[in-house]
Write a protein that holds these residues in place. Structure first.
Motif, mmCIF file in Angstrom:
data_model
loop_
_atom_site.group_PDB
_atom_site.id
_atom_site.type_symbol
_atom_site.label_atom_id
_atom_site.label_comp_id
_atom_site.label_asym_id
_atom_site.label_seq_id
_atom_site.Cartn_x
_atom_site.Cartn_y
_atom_site.Cartn_z
ATOM 1 N N ARG A 79 26.068 41.109 41.716
ATOM 2 C CA ARG A 79 26.683 39.965 41.066
ATOM 3 C C ARG A 79 27.595 40.446 39.918
ATOM 4 O O ARG A 79 28.708 39.963 39.746
ATOM 5 C CB ARG A 79 25.596 39.020 40.548
ATOM 6 C CG ARG A 79 26.049 37.604 40.411
ATOM 7 C CD ARG A 79 24.870 36.682 40.175
ATOM 8 N NE ARG A 79 24.195 36.300 41.416
ATOM 9 C CZ ARG A 79 22.967 35.795 41.460
ATOM 10 N NH1 ARG A 79 22.258 35.664 40.342
ATOM 11 N NH2 ARG A 79 22.433 35.433 42.605
ATOM 12 N N ALA A 80 27.078 41.410 39.166
ATOM 13 C CA ALA A 80 27.861 41.928 38.042
ATOM 14 C C ALA A 80 29.140 42.598 38.544
ATOM 15 O O ALA A 80 30.205 42.482 37.938
ATOM 16 C CB ALA A 80 27.029 42.921 37.243
ATOM 17 N N GLU A 81 29.030 43.271 39.693
ATOM 18 C CA GLU A 81 30.192 43.942 40.270
ATOM 19 C C GLU A 81 31.262 42.941 40.698
ATOM 20 O O GLU A 81 32.428 43.265 40.796
ATOM 21 C CB GLU A 81 29.774 44.766 41.500
ATOM 22 C CG GLU A 81 29.063 46.049 41.170
ATOM 23 C CD GLU A 81 30.000 47.067 40.551
ATOM 24 O OE1 GLU A 81 30.824 47.639 41.295
ATOM 25 O OE2 GLU A 81 29.932 47.270 39.323
ATOM 26 N N GLN A 82 30.803 41.727 40.981
ATOM 27 C CA GLN A 82 31.742 40.711 41.466
ATOM 28 C C GLN A 82 32.159 39.747 40.369
ATOM 29 O O GLN A 82 32.595 38.634 40.623
ATOM 30 C CB GLN A 82 31.110 39.938 42.637
ATOM 31 C CG GLN A 82 30.940 40.812 43.856
ATOM 32 C CD GLN A 82 30.002 40.208 44.884
ATOM 33 O OE1 GLN A 82 29.491 39.122 44.690
ATOM 34 N NE2 GLN A 82 29.784 40.926 45.960
ATOM 35 N N GLY A 83 32.002 40.188 39.131
ATOM 36 C CA GLY A 83 32.295 39.322 37.981
ATOM 37 C C GLY A 83 33.692 38.744 37.988
ATOM 38 O O GLY A 83 33.918 37.653 37.461
ATOM 39 N N HIS A 84 34.609 39.462 38.657
ATOM 40 C CA HIS A 84 35.993 38.995 38.634
ATOM 41 C C HIS A 84 36.156 37.633 39.295
ATOM 42 O O HIS A 84 37.079 36.901 38.974
ATOM 43 C CB HIS A 84 36.899 40.010 39.318
ATOM 44 C CG HIS A 84 36.585 40.196 40.767
ATOM 45 N ND1 HIS A 84 35.539 40.989 41.193
ATOM 46 C CD2 HIS A 84 37.148 39.677 41.876
ATOM 47 C CE1 HIS A 84 35.492 40.960 42.509
ATOM 48 N NE2 HIS A 84 36.443 40.174 42.951
ATOM 49 N N ILE A 85 35.208 37.277 40.195
ATOM 50 C CA ILE A 85 35.394 35.989 40.875
ATOM 51 C C ILE A 85 35.135 34.821 39.923
ATOM 52 O O ILE A 85 35.488 33.691 40.208
ATOM 53 C CB ILE A 85 34.519 35.845 42.145
ATOM 54 C CG1 ILE A 85 33.042 35.821 41.772
ATOM 55 C CG2 ILE A 85 34.830 36.925 43.164
ATOM 56 C CD1 ILE A 85 32.175 35.363 42.917
ATOM 57 N N LEU A 86 34.512 35.107 38.812
ATOM 58 C CA LEU A 86 34.291 34.037 37.839
ATOM 59 C C LEU A 86 35.563 33.722 37.057
ATOM 60 O O LEU A 86 35.714 32.646 36.506
ATOM 61 C CB LEU A 86 33.166 34.426 36.867
ATOM 62 C CG LEU A 86 31.814 34.690 37.527
ATOM 63 C CD1 LEU A 86 30.830 35.231 36.508
ATOM 64 C CD2 LEU A 86 31.273 33.401 38.148
ATOM 65 N N THR A 87 36.442 34.668 36.979
ATOM 66 C CA THR A 87 37.721 34.447 36.290
ATOM 67 C C THR A 87 38.849 34.825 37.228
ATOM 68 O O THR A 87 39.497 35.847 37.058
ATOM 69 C CB THR A 87 37.823 35.302 35.014
ATOM 70 O OG1 THR A 87 37.508 36.654 35.365
ATOM 71 C CG2 THR A 87 36.900 34.827 33.920
ATOM 72 N N PRO A 88 39.070 33.974 38.240
ATOM 73 C CA PRO A 88 40.071 34.326 39.251
ATOM 74 C C PRO A 88 41.481 34.372 38.659
ATOM 75 O O PRO A 88 42.347 35.025 39.193
ATOM 76 C CB PRO A 88 39.942 33.202 40.278
ATOM 77 C CG PRO A 88 39.279 32.080 39.553
ATOM 78 C CD PRO A 88 38.424 32.698 38.513
#
Lengths: 406, 518
Positions: free
Chosen positions: A9-18
């Motif tokens: 989830r942390a690795e995919q943090g960028h999806i929270l701020t597209p």
């Protein structure tokens, strides 16, 4: 040790701020009442901040701050920088003095416009090119054979437009001494914090106005400096919708709104020569060779230009956005790409792309078909349109030097 | 500043062809050659006292008859086609005689019949291509009546042989040579020669798609009207270079050798002249560049005078050479066991099988040279005795695959590869190593340097489907004229391509002659 799911989830943090946030975002977000955002070149940009109508009137009556950081910015430096840009763009860069800015466009080999933008000559061998779309591959390919260094500095450089009749008063109040000497399309550096800010007398509103460029880290202190000074001058933060109204009044075009850039066009017939989007005046056949020169001049000589971009004045007061343009009310001859009721001109204005000869040699008997939504029912209006020169609004304060304080 | 009607950059056979034709039309023409003699790849040179190499081109198989008659050159009409010997390690060789194996020795009667079918099929299909090689490629979007006519006649010719032939042509067009050879032949030696000829000078293996095109191209060539025929190149006073030089001189072409062109002068879309290494400027309304398109546009033309897209396309021409050139000075005529003395004067091919050629190609994909290379050999001094002292002999070889961009570099790789080549020769010609007096070995990197040939590629760009016809060298310059008005291309980099044909020069000159004079 981090649990695998948490790690993923942390690795995919960028999806929270597209969408990226500009260096001014913190201030914009705090001011935003409408919370209405859109994507501008990957950045979160405001449609509006509090009220588009009032934001527009800030541009025309007091002054407005508009975050232009997402505008794509390239830095071009090196011994061949001027020669390189002269081959790249259609306007003569040799005529662009140091500390000056000019509006220009660049084309592919076939003369099709890749983009338009502003070119800033910061020093003899140092330029900044600002535009709507990204072009690094093209700029780098063009650099082969020249001694130039090209870098994109969109993220590194924060930029904000300060536009409106009190724009100069705000800058003066903020302590930018000497800014009164700037003529339109002139730029200079001014001290700010422990660095400097480049201020150019440019803008996209047709009004008195400036654009300020500073390193991203100086963005918030710059905003605060302007905001503090602007209190007494009616300074408002604005979103794109208000700016769009002002730019239509000024007759400015927007890439991929009023024309399709050659690299974005999927249909072969959507590409445009400069002369087909009202940029013929930029093209300088006397200057040294530039990309697209042969094709543009050939189209002129052989009279094979297919389209024309015109200003329209339309009867009534319903904006004709997206309307089809007809000749004699029957033959489809083009499309309105931008339209508003102009509060300043008190006219119903539009920018339209037409198929020649309509709009060029045939300008009478043009009509636009407007679908006006009236309480869940379309009312189809066929309104007479007249080809008129752009800009629709011409303001003396835009170019008066020294600028007025109001 | 001196002015001419036409300036030709590069005194290779194509440059000389264009220059001669333009001069014969009454124009004042000058040829600028960087080397100290004319002829380019067709120029012979002494590589050891008393020993002369015929040059890069040691076999002549496509010198065009129209070029010869336009230039009034007498050539080879009386010379018999040289045989091709398909060498076998067993010493039992196959010999293709006449024009590309009209008759064959050393194979079974059945195999000879199969080869005859194979040959007839390919010659017929190559003949359809041939119609397009002798004319300017059609301009996409602006097809002229003449273009339609040639498409139509090619189509009719095809149909006149029946629908089956038409279908077969379309079926085979983009096939690989290995599959086609396997369809027709059983003899590995013959298949090896076909595979070798299809891929010589091209970065393809016999099993690479479209590799048959290389063989078609080979079979569009002719000598004295015999399609597919070949003769071994002569040197000195009888070299192709000398013949073309003489024709140019006779036509009144001014020739400047030992002079480099530093730059093509252009302004706002028009080329107006050249600057020489001497500092002198020459002007002309027509400048014909008969050197590699990349040398023309990347080295001589200011990037500011041509479009980004155009320059990018020129820079992207695939032009990495694959062939090394070996010249040996031998103290005696070598003995290849199993090869008749008369056949030694022909072409000897070392390509045991399709697999051999394919395996020689494999390492080239990864920037390595082949450790079991394929090659064609000639002993030019047997055809032209002036090339070697009495009793001595010269050997010339084109060796594949030797990739231009050798991993690790050619400085280290060259001696290692040369050793492999000599060892390979030794297998077919025991004792040859001991008879070597001198060695002259050119890798693609050397060829690039010596002939100002980017990539060391003698076709001036890969001869593959995507770089042919309307896309040779690139679409925007496929009609010999270029986006720079007044600048024309006339090298092997233009249609129809490389080899000693003179056609690019002929067609470029015709293009200029067809235009209104500026």
């Amino acid at each position: 040790m981090m649990h695998l799911t948490a790690f993923n989830r942390a690795e995919q943090g960028h999806i929270l701020t597209p969408r990226l946030e500009t260096p001014f975002h913190e201030r914009l977000a705090a001011l935003s009442e409408t919370n209405e955002w859109y994507s501008w070149a990957g950045y979160k940009a405001p449609h509006s901040i509090f009220d588009t109508e009032l934001e527009y009137f800030a541009i025309r009556s007091t002054s407005a701050l508009f975050d232009i950081s997402p505008m794509v910015k390239y830095r071009i430096r090196g011994a061949d920088a001027a020669r390189y840009l002269n081959r790249l763009t259609v306007r003569d860069v040799a005529k662009l003095g140091i500390g000056r800015v000019h509006y220009t466009a660049w084309c592919d080999d076939h003369g099709h416009v890749l983009d338009d933008g502003t070119l800033f000559r910061l020093a003899e061998d140092d330029f900044r090119l600002c535009c709507q779309e990204r072009h690094l591959p093209w700029l780098l390919d063009s650099a082969d054979g020249f001694s130039v260094e090209i870098s994109e500095e969109t993220a590194e450089i924060a930029a904000v437009a300060l536009q409106g009749p009190t724009a100069f008063a705000v800058l003066e109040g903020a302590g930018f001494a000497g800014v009164e000497t700037l003529k339109p399309f002139q730029l200079a550096e001014f001290p700010h914090a422990d660095g400097s800010v480049t201020i150019s007398r440019t803008g996209f509103t047709g009004d008195l106005g400036y654009e300020l460029f500073a390193p991203a880290k100086a963005a918030l202190s710059l905003w605060d400096r302007l905001w503090a000074a602007g209190g007494g001058f009616g300074l408002k933060a604005i979103g794109y919708d208000a700016l769009n109204r002002a730019r239509i009044e000024a007759g400015f075009i927007v890439a991929n709104a009023d024309f399709i850039t050659a690299e974005a066009a999927l249909h072969a017939d959507r590409e445009r020569l400069p002369d087909e989007i009202g940029l013929d005046w930029l093209v300088d056949p006397q200057k040294p060779y530039f990309n697209g020169r042969d094709a543009i001049l050939k189209a002129r000589t052989k009279r094979t230009l297919k389209h024309v971009l015109v200003g329209l004045e339309i009867e009534g007061n319903i904006p004709a956005e997206g309307a089809i343009v007809y000749h004699r009310g029957k033959k489809e001859v083009g499309l309105v790409t931008a339209a508003i009721w102009s509060p300043l001109a008190k006219r119903n204005i539009a920018i339209a792309s037409l198929s020649r000869p309509f709009g060029a040699s045939v300008t009478d008997n043009l009509w636009v078909e407007i679908y006006a939504m009236r309480e869940l029912q379309y009312q189809k209006l066929m309104k007479r349109a007249r080809v008129v020169p752009r800009p629709f609004v011409k303001l003396e304060r835009r170019s008066a030097t020294p600028p007025g304080r109001f | 500043m001196t002015s001419f009607d036409a300036i030709v950059i590069g005194g290779g056979h194509n440059g000389l062809t264009a220059a001669t034709l333009l001069a014969r039309s009454g124009r004042k023409v000058v040829v600028i050659e960087a080397d100290d003699a004319l002829g380019g790849a067709a120029r012979s040179f002494e590589f050891h006292p008393g020993f002369v190499s015929p040059g890069l081109a040691h076999v002549i198989n496509r010198l065009d008859s129209e070029v010869l008659s336009a230039l009034e050159i007498e050539y080879a009409t009386a010379r018999a086609a040289a045989p091709t010997v398909a060498l076998s390690p067993s010493g039992v060789h196959a010999v293709m005689r006449g024009a590309y194996g009209e008759t064959i020795d050393g194979v079974s009667r059945d195999e000879a019949a199969r080869f005859a079918d194979f040959r007839a099929k390919l010659l017929f299909q190559a003949g359809i291509f041939k119609r397009f090689l002798k004319r300017r490629p059609p301009e996409v979007g602006e097809i002229a009546f003449d273009d339609l006519k040639s498409f139509a006649t090619a189509g009719l010719h095809l149909l006149s042989k029946g629908r089956e032939e038409g279908r077969d042509f379309l079926r085979m067009l983009l096939m690989n040579v290995a599959d086609v050879a396997d369809e027709y032949l059983t003899d590995d030696r013959l298949k090896g020669v076909a595979a070798f000829d299809a891929t010589l000078g091209i970065h393809l293996g016999p099993r690479s798609p479209t590799s048959l095109l290389g063989l078609y191209y080979r079979l569009t060539g002719e000598v004295a009207g015999a399609t597919g025929a070949q003769v071994v190149a002569k040197g000195n006073g009888q070299s192709i270079a000398t013949l073309f030089d003489a024709a140019a001189t006779k036509a009144g072409v001014a020739i400047r050798i030992g002079t480099r062109v530093e730059k093509i002068v252009a302004d706002r879309g028009r080329a107006t002249g050249i600057v020489l290494s001497t500092g002198e400027t020459l002007t002309a309304p027509a400048i014909i560049s008969a050197i590699h398109p990349q040398a023309t546009f990347m080295a001589l033309t200011d990037a500011a005078e041509i479009g980004t897209g155009f320059r990018r396309a020129i820079g992207n021409i695939r032009t990495r050479g694959n062939v090394a050139k070996l010249d040996l000075a031998l103290d005696r005529v070598p003995d290849f066991p199993g090869v008749a003395r008369a056949d030694l004067a022909g072409r000897l091919v070392i390509a045991r099988s399709i697999d051999h050629v394919e395996q020689a190609f494999n390492p080239a994909k990864y920037g390595q040279f082949s450790t079991d290379p394929v090659m064609e050999l000639t002993l030019p001094s047997l055809t032209d005795p002036t090339l070697a002292p009495n009793g001595a002999c010269t050997l010339s070889a084109l060796v594949e695959f030797a990739p231009y961009a050798l991993a690790g570099g050619w400085e280290k790789g060259k001696p290692a590869f040369l050793k492999i080549v000599i060892e390979t020769l030794e297998r077919y010609c025991p004792g040859i190593g001991a008879s070597i007096v001198a060695t002259h070995f050119l890798t693609p990197a050397d060829i690039e340097e010596r002939y100002n040939l980017p990539g060391g590629h003698w076709h001036h760009g890969e001869l593959q489907a995507d770089q042919l016809l309307v896309n040779r060298p690139i679409n925007a310059a496929a009609g010999y004229a270029t986006p720079l008005e007044g600048l024309y291309l006339a090298s092997a980099g233009s249609h129809p391509g490389g080899g000693i044909s003179g056609l690019p020069g002929l067609l470029a000159a015709r293009q200029i002659l067809s235009e209104k004079r500026a």
